[in-house]
Design an enzyme around this catalytic site. Sequence first.
Site: not given
Ligand code: VGL
Length: 200
Positions: A10, A153, A108
């Site tokens: 991410d 994540c 995702k």
């Molecule tokens: C994430 C919060 C909400 C992450 C993704 O990538 O850690 N954190 N969605």
Amino acid sequence: MTGRAIIITDMQYDFCAEGSLAVQGADDLVPGINAAMKSYSLVIATKDWHPPGHISYASSHRNAEPFSVIDTSSGMQELWPDHCTAGTRGAQLHDDLDLRKVSLILHKGMNTDLDSYSVFRENDKITPTGLHGYLHEHGVTQVDLCGVAADVCVYFSALDALEFGYTVTLLTELTRGVDVPPGALEKRLGVLKNKGVELA
Ligand code: VGL
Ligand code: ZN
């Protein structure tokens, strides 16, 4: 057969400086991640990739604040500012991330009513993302994790990786956490260490 893969979680603009869910220091990770990739024959990157109105957005719920937790039909849900809406600039990977060796970019969190922190399974702990099958077909038994957020994540990905039988290393210099509430990051790193994740 590769044996070992690096999973870059991410590294998107919404988690970087000025992003809607900025993780402090995320941008600074890019050069180190680019350098680390060179040591791996299998490189995977992921994107948090939500539809508008996603269950994890505080804005999708009445009278709900970001960083609170609510009970939904899918279970307890942490709420966040709108982030990583599919197709937006905030959902794009950092431009400086070197994609030349990335064989798979996994999206995702695409189900409106179900969040997905882990890169292996959605938060119902049942729905697979397909990554386990992909790694299995490439003969991967060890995964090295980096990216953001260390306490969201990356954390849940590490737990799932252990459960799926991988040897798991967290590249601590190449990850950063949200750390809300403060201390959450350290606590979760402790959990990972106790469960057998190598903190490198
Ligand atoms: C994430 C919060 C909400 C992450 C993704 O990538 O850690 N954190 N969605
Ligand atoms: Zn998300």
